[in-house]
Design a protein around this motif. Structure first.
Motif, mmCIF file in Angstrom:
data_model
loop_
_atom_site.group_PDB
_atom_site.id
_atom_site.type_symbol
_atom_site.label_atom_id
_atom_site.label_comp_id
_atom_site.label_asym_id
_atom_site.label_seq_id
_atom_site.Cartn_x
_atom_site.Cartn_y
_atom_site.Cartn_z
ATOM 1 N N ASP A 80 -8.182 -2.219 0.923
ATOM 2 C CA ASP A 80 -7.105 -3.220 0.867
ATOM 3 C C ASP A 80 -6.544 -3.478 2.263
ATOM 4 O OD1 ASP A 80 -7.373 -3.353 -1.877
ATOM 5 O OD2 ASP A 80 -5.556 -2.195 -2.302
ATOM 6 N N SER B 232 5.283 2.361 -8.858
ATOM 7 C CA SER B 232 4.573 2.131 -10.113
ATOM 8 C C SER B 232 3.180 2.740 -10.072
ATOM 9 C CB SER B 232 4.463 0.629 -10.394
ATOM 10 O OG SER B 232 3.638 0.398 -11.516
ATOM 11 N N HIS B 233 2.787 3.342 -11.171
ATOM 12 C CA HIS B 233 1.440 3.919 -11.271
ATOM 13 C C HIS B 233 0.366 2.842 -11.394
ATOM 14 C CE1 HIS B 233 2.467 3.167 -15.473
ATOM 15 N NE2 HIS B 233 1.176 3.130 -15.697
ATOM 16 N N ARG B 234 0.762 1.584 -11.630
ATOM 17 C CA ARG B 234 -0.200 0.480 -11.735
ATOM 18 C C ARG B 234 -0.783 0.084 -10.381
ATOM 19 N NH1 ARG B 234 3.205 -3.866 -13.982
ATOM 20 N NH2 ARG B 234 1.471 -5.121 -13.233
ATOM 21 N N PHE B 235 -0.162 0.538 -9.302
ATOM 22 C CA PHE B 235 -0.632 0.239 -7.951
ATOM 23 C C PHE B 235 -1.156 1.514 -7.311
ATOM 24 C CE2 PHE B 235 2.648 -2.848 -8.923
ATOM 25 C CZ PHE B 235 2.051 -4.041 -8.547
ATOM 26 N N VAL B 236 -2.245 1.376 -6.542
ATOM 27 C CA VAL B 236 -2.822 2.536 -5.856
ATOM 28 C C VAL B 236 -3.101 2.179 -4.397
ATOM 29 C CG1 VAL B 236 -3.857 3.553 -7.916
ATOM 30 C CG2 VAL B 236 -5.168 1.914 -6.562
ATOM 31 N N PHE B 237 -3.025 3.181 -3.558
ATOM 32 C CA PHE B 237 -3.376 3.021 -2.152
ATOM 33 C C PHE B 237 -4.890 2.903 -2.044
ATOM 34 C CE2 PHE B 237 -4.950 5.006 1.714
ATOM 35 C CZ PHE B 237 -4.288 4.259 2.674
ATOM 36 N N ASP B 238 -5.364 1.962 -1.227
ATOM 37 C CA ASP B 238 -6.802 1.775 -1.040
ATOM 38 C C ASP B 238 -7.045 1.329 0.398
ATOM 39 O OD1 ASP B 238 -9.486 1.062 -1.070
ATOM 40 O OD2 ASP B 238 -9.354 -0.119 -2.911
ATOM 41 N N GLU C 295 0.797 -1.232 0.000
ATOM 42 C CA GLU C 295 0.000 0.000 0.000
ATOM 43 C C GLU C 295 0.828 1.280 0.000
ATOM 44 O OE1 GLU C 295 -3.301 0.006 -0.526
ATOM 45 O OE2 GLU C 295 -3.014 -2.159 -0.728
ATOM 46 N N TRP C 296 2.120 1.175 0.242
ATOM 47 C CA TRP C 296 2.962 2.361 0.204
ATOM 48 C C TRP C 296 4.068 2.228 -0.844
ATOM 49 C CZ3 TRP C 296 8.196 3.172 1.611
ATOM 50 C CH2 TRP C 296 8.580 4.514 1.566
ATOM 51 N N PRO D 111 2.787 1.496 -4.755
ATOM 52 C CA PRO D 111 2.268 2.708 -5.416
ATOM 53 C C PRO D 111 3.338 3.774 -5.638
ATOM 54 C CG PRO D 111 0.770 2.008 -3.703
ATOM 55 C CD PRO D 111 2.016 1.176 -3.557
#
Length: 124
Positions: A100, A91-97, A84-85, A88
């Motif tokens: 999750d 890579s822009h393919r991962f986002v904090f949520d 989660e940190w 993201p």
């Protein structure tokens, strides 16, 4: 070692993860809620079972070695920091949520609950 891997939680988690990946990646069938959150829910039961198997193998204590509450918490925090940190950040393919985080923690709680209930584990 093999007795640990036969545990119902581990088997069901791996099976559900594999079936979902086959649908999502192999058959290109998207189930939005599963695509977004299922991996986060299953990661800790799978990782914690594998870690316990490794510890029992290394220390040659088939059924006596357990993962403590503190170890579960530290492992969960480590996975959350990475997924989660760090991811993201790299890579822009991962986002904090936030969901999750909740689902990863829920997977850890389920692992802990099942592990402390000897009657819920398979006996092989």
């Amino acid at each position: 070692f093999m007795q640990l891997l036969r545990r119902l939680l581990f088997i069901l988690s791996c099976l559900l993860f594999t079936v979902h990946q086959l649908f999502q990646k192999g058959l290109k069938i998207s189930i939005a809620i599963a695509d977004a959150y299922l991996d986060n829910f299953l990661v800790m039961p799978i990782l914690l079972n594998l870690w316990l198997a490794e510890k029992q193998w290394l220390f040659n204590e088939k059924n006596n070695h357990r993962i403590t509450k503190l170890e579960i918490a530290i492992a969960t925090l480590y996975v959350l920091v990475v997924t989660e940190w760090l991811f993201p950040l790299l890579s822009h393919r991962f986002v904090f949520d936030e969901l999750d985080i909740l689902l990863t923690m829920s997977g850890s709680f389920i692992y802990f609950f099942v592990e402390k209930q000897p009657a819920l584990r398979t006996q092989h």
